[in-house]
Motif scaffolding. Structure first.
Motif, mmCIF file in Angstrom:
data_model
loop_
_atom_site.group_PDB
_atom_site.id
_atom_site.type_symbol
_atom_site.label_atom_id
_atom_site.label_comp_id
_atom_site.label_asym_id
_atom_site.label_seq_id
_atom_site.Cartn_x
_atom_site.Cartn_y
_atom_site.Cartn_z
ATOM 1 N N PRO A 1 -3.797 2.445 1.917
ATOM 2 C CA PRO A 1 -5.091 3.011 1.533
ATOM 3 C C PRO A 1 -5.044 4.540 1.561
ATOM 4 C CG PRO A 1 -5.381 1.233 3.120
ATOM 5 C CD PRO A 1 -3.914 1.527 3.071
ATOM 6 N N GLY A 2 -5.692 5.150 0.593
ATOM 7 C CA GLY A 2 -5.730 6.608 0.512
ATOM 8 C C GLY A 2 -4.587 7.204 -0.264
ATOM 9 N N ARG A 3 -3.618 6.384 -0.682
ATOM 10 C CA ARG A 3 -2.462 6.890 -1.421
ATOM 11 C C ARG A 3 -2.449 6.358 -2.872
ATOM 12 N NH1 ARG A 3 1.578 7.850 2.538
ATOM 13 N NH2 ARG A 3 2.930 8.660 0.888
ATOM 14 N N GLU A 4 -3.598 5.901 -3.332
ATOM 15 C CA GLU A 4 -3.663 5.291 -4.659
ATOM 16 C C GLU A 4 -3.272 6.268 -5.766
ATOM 17 O OE1 GLU A 4 -6.563 3.020 -2.042
ATOM 18 O OE2 GLU A 4 -6.026 5.139 -2.367
ATOM 19 N N ALA A 5 -3.700 7.517 -5.660
ATOM 20 C CA ALA A 5 -3.361 8.494 -6.691
ATOM 21 C C ALA A 5 -1.855 8.731 -6.740
ATOM 22 C CB ALA A 5 -4.103 9.804 -6.439
ATOM 23 N N PRO B 1 0.116 0.656 7.620
ATOM 24 C CA PRO B 1 0.061 1.693 8.658
ATOM 25 C C PRO B 1 -0.772 1.256 9.866
ATOM 26 C CG PRO B 1 -0.573 2.551 6.494
ATOM 27 C CD PRO B 1 -0.572 1.067 6.396
ATOM 28 N N GLN B 2 -0.457 1.808 11.005
ATOM 29 C CA GLN B 2 -1.269 1.555 12.199
ATOM 30 C C GLN B 2 -2.687 2.071 11.966
ATOM 31 O OE1 GLN B 2 0.654 3.299 15.610
ATOM 32 N NE2 GLN B 2 2.129 1.622 15.795
ATOM 33 N N GLY B 3 -3.649 1.328 12.463
ATOM 34 C CA GLY B 3 -5.036 1.740 12.311
ATOM 35 C C GLY B 3 -5.681 1.266 11.028
ATOM 36 N N ILE B 4 -4.905 0.624 10.172
ATOM 37 C CA ILE B 4 -5.437 0.090 8.917
ATOM 38 C C ILE B 4 -5.517 -1.428 9.036
ATOM 39 C CG2 ILE B 4 -5.043 -0.165 6.438
ATOM 40 C CD1 ILE B 4 -5.776 2.669 7.250
ATOM 41 N N SER B 5 -6.666 -1.980 8.724
ATOM 42 C CA SER B 5 -6.833 -3.422 8.859
ATOM 43 C C SER B 5 -6.057 -4.165 7.781
ATOM 44 C CB SER B 5 -8.314 -3.800 8.764
ATOM 45 O OG SER B 5 -8.782 -3.635 7.436
ATOM 46 N N VAL B 6 -5.780 -5.430 8.066
ATOM 47 C CA VAL B 6 -5.105 -6.280 7.082
ATOM 48 C C VAL B 6 -5.920 -6.347 5.797
ATOM 49 C CG1 VAL B 6 -4.336 -8.630 6.586
ATOM 50 C CG2 VAL B 6 -3.902 -7.634 8.842
ATOM 51 N N GLU B 7 -7.216 -6.459 5.921
ATOM 52 C CA GLU B 7 -8.077 -6.571 4.741
ATOM 53 C C GLU B 7 -8.045 -5.305 3.898
ATOM 54 O OE1 GLU B 7 -9.568 -9.177 3.356
ATOM 55 O OE2 GLU B 7 -8.451 -10.241 4.910
ATOM 56 N N GLN C 1 12.701 -8.350 9.940
ATOM 57 C CA GLN C 1 13.675 -7.922 10.943
ATOM 58 C C GLN C 1 14.224 -6.548 10.573
ATOM 59 O OE1 GLN C 1 16.729 -10.843 11.831
ATOM 60 N NE2 GLN C 1 15.265 -12.522 11.784
ATOM 61 N N ASP C 2 14.598 -6.396 9.310
ATOM 62 C CA ASP C 2 15.113 -5.110 8.842
ATOM 63 C C ASP C 2 14.000 -4.079 8.664
ATOM 64 O OD1 ASP C 2 17.545 -6.373 8.792
ATOM 65 O OD2 ASP C 2 17.817 -6.290 6.628
ATOM 66 N N ILE C 3 12.852 -4.542 8.183
ATOM 67 C CA ILE C 3 11.712 -3.643 7.966
ATOM 68 C C ILE C 3 10.485 -4.250 8.644
ATOM 69 C CG2 ILE C 3 10.302 -2.397 6.292
ATOM 70 C CD1 ILE C 3 12.525 -2.635 4.292
ATOM 71 N N PRO C 4 10.311 -4.005 9.941
ATOM 72 C CA PRO C 4 9.158 -4.565 10.658
ATOM 73 C C PRO C 4 7.838 -4.165 10.006
ATOM 74 C CG PRO C 4 10.752 -3.651 12.201
ATOM 75 C CD PRO C 4 11.197 -3.233 10.827
ATOM 76 N N GLY C 5 6.965 -5.133 9.847
ATOM 77 C CA GLY C 5 5.646 -4.848 9.305
ATOM 78 C C GLY C 5 5.552 -4.837 7.800
ATOM 79 N N PHE C 6 6.656 -5.111 7.103
ATOM 80 C CA PHE C 6 6.563 -5.119 5.637
ATOM 81 C C PHE C 6 5.549 -6.175 5.219
ATOM 82 C CE2 PHE C 6 7.771 -5.625 1.221
ATOM 83 C CZ PHE C 6 8.063 -4.329 0.846
ATOM 84 N N CYS C 7 4.629 -5.791 4.344
ATOM 85 C CA CYS C 7 3.444 -6.631 4.156
ATOM 86 C C CYS C 7 3.686 -7.875 3.302
ATOM 87 C CB CYS C 7 2.288 -5.808 3.603
ATOM 88 S SG CYS C 7 2.499 -5.259 1.914
ATOM 89 N N LEU C 8 4.726 -7.909 2.502
ATOM 90 C CA LEU C 8 5.067 -9.108 1.745
ATOM 91 C C LEU C 8 6.429 -9.592 2.214
ATOM 92 C CD1 LEU C 8 3.943 -8.112 -1.872
ATOM 93 C CD2 LEU C 8 2.703 -9.523 -0.219
ATOM 94 N N HIS C 9 6.462 -10.731 2.902
ATOM 95 C CA HIS C 9 7.713 -11.172 3.510
ATOM 96 C C HIS C 9 8.000 -12.650 3.282
ATOM 97 C CE1 HIS C 9 4.408 -11.163 6.508
ATOM 98 N NE2 HIS C 9 4.832 -12.386 6.737
#
Length: 266
Positions: A79-83, A112-118, A150-158
């Motif tokens: 979020p915030g990086r759409e442009a 990112p930390q502090g950003i909700s899943v939604e 494992q290689d990229i912790p937190g990657f949103c599509l796994h």
């Protein structure tokens, strides 16, 4: 002889040489197709020259994925990086059109930390819709890749199903799953079953063995069975070698000889 088509990922293979010298090395090893993760540090005209000189097709590049050195692995879910994402898509399309690249891969990124899943899901949906629409208009196929956590912790599509569901739910035109065998062996296994069930949804395949991300034959994946399954389902896309060779690239290519078709060994 096999009808499977193979491509060399020049970001990971032939790294004993500068990037521009890897095109000739790929041709000498028998490839007629290559991919590059992020070619943007090079001059497009230089890439064009190498492709023409060595009769190579550049089959895939990635959309710019943010600050790689700082740990960013994609902008689409941020979020915030759409442009910034919009600019990155336009840049990738411009490169693809000039270099004749038929498909672009989009890395979704790490929430990112502090950003909700939604929040992250909403941003991802917005950005993938934008990317798919622009790629479709440009006659380019958009790839979306699932990556292991494992290689990229937190990657949103796994998971494969996450990508396929997104494509279906958002009705993304000209969009397909980029199926990375290495990542999906770690996350879900059932490789052949997944390939068989989703043959019409997969636009590009990348390979490496597990563990270690080295060449086939160094780990647990039975690539003979996997390649035979791909032949049986009639997979016609490229299979890209996206692995870290255990020694030199050439020393680790012995496994490929029996799968290269006659006209690809010149």
């Amino acid at each position: 002889m096999s009808t499977l088509k193979f491509a060399a990922n020049l970001s990971l293979l032939f790294t004993e040489r500068p990037l521009l010298e890897r095109f000739s090395a790929a041709r000498a090893a028998g490839f007629d197709a290559v991919e590059i993760q992020f070619p943007y540090s090079l001059e497009r005209e230089c890439i064009q020259r190498e492709l023409k000189a060595h009769q190579l097709e550049l089959v895939l590049i990635n959309i710019p994925a943010g600050d790689w050195e700082a740990g960013e692995r994609g902008l689409a879910c941020l979020p915030g990086r759409e442009a910034e994402f919009s600019v990155a898509v336009n840049q990738a399309i411009e490169w693809a059109q000039q270099l004749g690249v038929p498909r672009l891969n989009c890395l979704a990124g790490v929430r990112p930390q502090g950003i909700s899943v939604e929040q992250s899901k909403h941003t991802l949906a917005h950005n993938l819709t934008l990317a798919a629409d622009r790629c479709h208009s440009a006659g380019i196929q958009l790839m979306i890749e699932a990556i292991n956590t494992q290689d990229i912790p937190g990657f949103c599509l796994h998971q494969s199903a996450q990508v396929i569901d997104l494509i279906d739910q958002l009705q993304l035109p000209s969009t397909a799953l980029q199926y990375d065998v290495y990542h999906m062996q770690i996350m879900e296994g059932n490789l052949i079953s997944t390939l068989q069930q989703n043959a019409d949804k997969i636009g590009h395949i990348q390979i490496a063995d597990v563990p270690g991300r080295h060449e086939p034959g160094t780990g647990e994946i039975n690539y003979t069975n996997l390649f035979r399954a791909l032949e049986q389902i009639g997979y016609s896309g490229h299979i890209s070698l996206e692995y870290n060779p255990k020694a030199t690239t050439e020393a680790g290519l012995g496994w490929l000889a029996t799968w290269m078709t006659q006209d690809r060994t010149r």
